[in-house]
Design an enzyme around this catalytic site. Structure first.
Site, mmCIF file in Angstrom:
data_model
loop_
_atom_site.group_PDB
_atom_site.id
_atom_site.type_symbol
_atom_site.label_atom_id
_atom_site.label_comp_id
_atom_site.label_asym_id
_atom_site.label_seq_id
_atom_site.Cartn_x
_atom_site.Cartn_y
_atom_site.Cartn_z
ATOM 1 C CG ASP A 78 34.550 -62.820 -34.568
ATOM 2 O OD1 ASP A 78 35.578 -63.513 -34.505
ATOM 3 O OD2 ASP A 78 33.346 -63.253 -34.548
HETATM 4 N N1 LIG Z 1 35.389 -76.742 -26.995
HETATM 5 C C1 LIG Z 1 36.284 -76.838 -27.995
HETATM 6 N N2 LIG Z 1 36.090 -78.060 -28.526
HETATM 7 C C2 LIG Z 1 37.041 -78.228 -29.738
HETATM 8 N N3 LIG Z 1 37.983 -77.428 -30.300
HETATM 9 C C3 LIG Z 1 37.861 -76.136 -29.616
HETATM 10 C C4 LIG Z 1 37.035 -75.820 -28.440
HETATM 11 N N4 LIG Z 1 37.459 -74.399 -28.309
HETATM 12 C C5 LIG Z 1 38.317 -74.316 -29.024
HETATM 13 N N5 LIG Z 1 38.675 -75.146 -29.888
HETATM 14 C C6 LIG Z 1 39.653 -74.936 -30.917
HETATM 15 O O1 LIG Z 1 40.380 -73.891 -30.691
HETATM 16 C C7 LIG Z 1 40.188 -72.870 -32.034
HETATM 17 C C8 LIG Z 1 39.953 -71.558 -31.772
HETATM 18 O O2 LIG Z 1 38.720 -71.176 -30.989
HETATM 19 P P1 LIG Z 1 38.256 -69.643 -30.651
HETATM 20 O O3 LIG Z 1 37.087 -69.992 -29.954
HETATM 21 O O4 LIG Z 1 39.592 -68.779 -30.423
HETATM 22 O O5 LIG Z 1 37.901 -69.250 -32.181
HETATM 23 P P2 LIG Z 1 36.833 -69.752 -33.363
HETATM 24 O O6 LIG Z 1 35.681 -70.187 -32.722
HETATM 25 O O7 LIG Z 1 37.269 -70.870 -34.298
HETATM 26 O O8 LIG Z 1 36.518 -68.690 -34.407
HETATM 27 P P3 LIG Z 1 36.684 -66.988 -34.446
HETATM 28 O O9 LIG Z 1 37.844 -66.563 -33.743
HETATM 29 O O10 LIG Z 1 36.383 -66.716 -35.738
HETATM 30 O O11 LIG Z 1 35.232 -66.492 -33.668
HETATM 31 C C9 LIG Z 1 38.952 -73.616 -32.828
HETATM 32 O O12 LIG Z 1 39.044 -73.404 -34.197
HETATM 33 C C10 LIG Z 1 39.017 -75.124 -32.211
HETATM 34 O O13 LIG Z 1 39.944 -75.664 -33.213
#
Ligand SMILES: Nc1ncnc2c1ncn2[C@@H]1O[C@H](COP(=O)(O)OP(=O)(O)OP(=O)(O)O)[C@@H](O)[C@H]1O
Ligand SMILES: [Zn+2]
Length: 652
Positions: free
Chosen positions: A342
């Site tokens: 991850d």
């Molecule tokens: N609360 C939020 N505010 C802004 N953007 C968000 C939010 N939640 C998700 N996103 C967007 O969605 C994308 C994917 O989120 P997700 O939680 O799936 O993965 P991540 O946190 O980027 O990383 P990883 O999968 O490596 O743990 C993020 O990169 C962001 O662009």
């Protein structure tokens, strides 16, 4: 064929076992000398032999009886039968010798196995029995089981902490080695405001303390957040004691083999008792040979070869703050050549910092940031928390709770209402799905920022894009060197699975040296990626922190959780839990698993090898009972000692 639970084998009975074995030997020797050298009446040396047999068989009979009650007839039972057989044909000295070597061998074997168990049992001694409860100005000592959540305890300098909780007064450095294996003390400071605490696992680690860790030179006050039975260390102890009940693949295989092997041995031995009907010898000679074959063929060493290695491997890992949940995880991990990671919180620090605030279409920067802060304050996503936090500190803007109706769009972003209008903050996909038009300028800005490793989010208000905001999460300092080590020890594929933009993934991969990156993945896409990898490689390890990768971890062959101390879910569900978030422990555990597998193989080879040589030799009358027992018990001891080498495993 010993399969004792972790706690039933206490140390005092172990000592008695050894003393009895030695007494058996002393009586045997005296009896032998009396019989051979002096002209005493027979009953004198017979009495001495009987004493020898009593000491030699005491624990074996108890063990055999206990198992017979459960309908199990294994090695202990066979040995008693063999000794009785020897006595029946008037070979007292040999019967006693058999019991002596068998009981001595097993006492030593238990002793050695205990060395491994002790390092696991040490966990039991971690948690203190009492705590200093503070109520008002009164401080009283109470048993930790009586502590309740939100109690306040006082931790004196250089004493063990009695509960999982947060520091609310004082600061100091805490030795967390008992749990994380990390010997450098960790600094902790008091939490300013302990109202409205988030979930235990989400509290900043600089305030959190665990039961069993050791306070430094200052006095602390700790707000109790877990009941003693739910503390990290209690869970650890519970899980470790369950480890022995789960059999590793090799263990299952040897058990299956024994199911066939033992009856065959018994059949052969019974048939050998009738050898005098075919060849020219008397019954007692046939019986003697049958007993010797029985001793030679007993699969004692085989039975202990895998459990001893698994136990030692797990014990060694525990010393380094790595919990391996059973032999299956240990054996599987030793075969892994592909690891999926991850990104956030695993390869990166998991502490994104605000990097760019770009209002568009002449939208006022402060107004833009206010909207973003209001909306992101509603979300508990790590990105949202980081953005909200940094806006508050960097721009001195306050959250006035003016947004509402938050709607998290799974893996893409969030929407909420602000001034009766909808705000969207998230990735490109979400904005497209919301039907908001995006011009090329925005996409190219987004592309170029993400190429530099910034996670860019688009902000839309009143169906129009009002700006971009980006954060950056730095790779852990140890990620690059860890991946390099992993590559050096033969891990072929290291793939990052992330919900973030592909470009961000690529940027990080370039810095730390991954072999592949899959970006824009929803949690369910991570699952299908793991499925694909399993199809190709058979066995996959997935390393994550459980935030949005729990389903993917669950279906991987071996799931490895980072920073498991304090996170119940990670501890409970992962196959391997790194108590600290030190990713650099990975090469160590993989090396340890491989070494365990190697030792298991060697052990099986040794134990089967001895049987293969010894059985024909006894059938052909090339040895006697004494030699057969020596080799039998000798191989058992060699196997256990070989396994104990894992306790000193260092490399990788
Ligand atoms: N609360 C939020 N505010 C802004 N953007 C968000 C939010 N939640 C998700 N996103 C967007 O969605 C994308 C994917 O989120 P997700 O939680 O799936 O993965 P991540 O946190 O980027 O990383 P990883 O999968 O490596 O743990 C993020 O990169 C962001 O662009
Ligand atoms: Zn044995």
């Amino acid at each position: 064929m010993k399969n004792k639970s972790l706690r039933s084998q206490d140390h005092s009975s172990n000592k008695t076992e050894l003393i009895f074995a030695i007494l058996c030997g002393i009586f045997l020797l005296t009896g032998f000398l009396v019989q051979k050298l002096a002209q005493f009446p027979n009953w004198i040396y017979l009495t001495i032999y009987i004493a020898s047999c009593v000491f030699g068989s005491y624990f074996i009979i108890i063990e055999a009886f206990k198992k017979a009650l459960k309908g199990i007839f294994d090695i202990d039972f066979l040995m008693i039968a063999a000794a009785i057989g020897a006595i029946y044909i008037n070979r007292w000295a040999e019967g006693a010798l058999l019991l002596f070597l068998f009981s001595l061998g097993h006492a030593l074997e238990h002793y050695a196995m205990n060395k491994a168990k002790k390092s696991i049992e040490a966990l039991h001694k971690l948690s203190p029995k009492t705590a200093l409860l503070k109520t008002g100005n009164k401080i009283e000592e109470i048993p930790i089981a009586n502590l309740r959540i939100k109690d306040i305890i006082v931790v004196k300098p250089n004493t063990k902490i009695s509960a999982d909780g947060v520091v609310i007064r004082g600061s100091g450095s805490i030795n967390e080695a008992p749990i994380t294996g990390e010997s450098i003390p960790v600094d902790k400071i008091a939490l300013e405001n302990s109202n409205d605490l988030p979930n235990f696992k989400d509290i900043d680690k600089k305030h959190v303390v665990y039961t069993g860790t050791i306070n430094g030179d200052s006095s602390l006050e700790v707000l109790v957040l877990k009941l003693s039975k739910d503390s990290t260390v209690s869970r650890l102890i519970k899980m470790v004691s369950e480890i022995e009940t789960q059999k590793s693949p090799t263990q299952r295989l040897t058990k299956k083999f024994e199911k066939w092997y033992v009856p065959i041995v018994i059949l052969v031995v019974v048939l050998l008792c009738f050898a005098h009907l075919l060849i020219d010898e008397d019954f007692s000679q046939s019986l003697y040979r049958a007993i010797t074959v029985l001793v030679a063929a007993s699969p004692c060493a085989l039975a202990i070869s895998t459990p001893s290695a698994v136990l030692s491997g797990i014990a060694r890992a525990a010393q380094k703050g790595v919990l391996i949940k059973g032999g299956k995880a240990l054996e599987d991990l030793g075969e892994i050549t592909t690891i999926a990671f991850d990104k956030t919180g695993t390869l990166t620090e998991g502490k994104p910092k605000l990097t760019n605030v770009i209002p568009l279409n002449s939208f006022d920067k402060k107004a833009f940031l206010e909207i973003v802060l209001e909306v992101e304050s509603l979300s508990s996503h790590p990105l949202a928390k980081a953005i909200a936090n940094d806006i508050k500190t960097d721009y001195k803007i306050e959250n006035k709770n003016r947004a509402s109706n938050i709607n998290a769009i799974h893996g893409k972003g969030i929407s909420a209402s602000f001034n009766n209008e909808t705000v969207f903050i998230g990735n490109l996909e979400m904005i497209k799905e919301a039907g908001i038009s995006i011009d090329n300028l925005i996409t190219s800005k987004l592309e170029s920022l993400s190429k530099e490793g910034h996670t860019v989010m688009i902000v839309a208000f009143k169906k129009e894009i009002i700006g971009l905001i980006s954060v950056m999460d730095l790779p852990r300092k140890t990620s690059a060197s860890t991946l390099k080590r992993l590559k050096a020890i033969g891990i072929k594929q290291m793939i990052m699975l992330t919900g973030d933009h592909q470009n961000v993934g690529n940027a990080i991969a370039k810095q730390i040296g991954l072999t592949g990156v899959k970006g824009n993945l929803l949690p369910e896409d991570k699952v299908s990626e793991i499925k694909k990898l399993i199809k190709l490689n058979n066995k996959i390890a997935m390393v994550g922190d459980g935030v949005n990768d729990a389903p993917a971890m669950a279906i991987s062959t071996v799931s490895i959780a980072m920073g498991a101390a304090g996170s119940d879910v990670a501890l409970e569900t992962a196959d391997v839990a790194l108590m600290s978030d030190k990713i650099e422990n990975l090469p160590f555990v993989i090396g340890l698993s491989r070494a365990s597998k190697r030792i298991i193989k060697q052990n099986i080879f040794i134990s089967m090898g001895v049987v293969c040589i010894l059985v024909p030799a006894t059938i052909l009358d090339l040895t006697n009972i004494g030699l057969a027992v020596i080799f039998h018990e000798g191989s058992t001891l060699v196997v256990v000692l070989n396994a104990l080498r894992l306790l000193r495993f260092r490399k990788e």
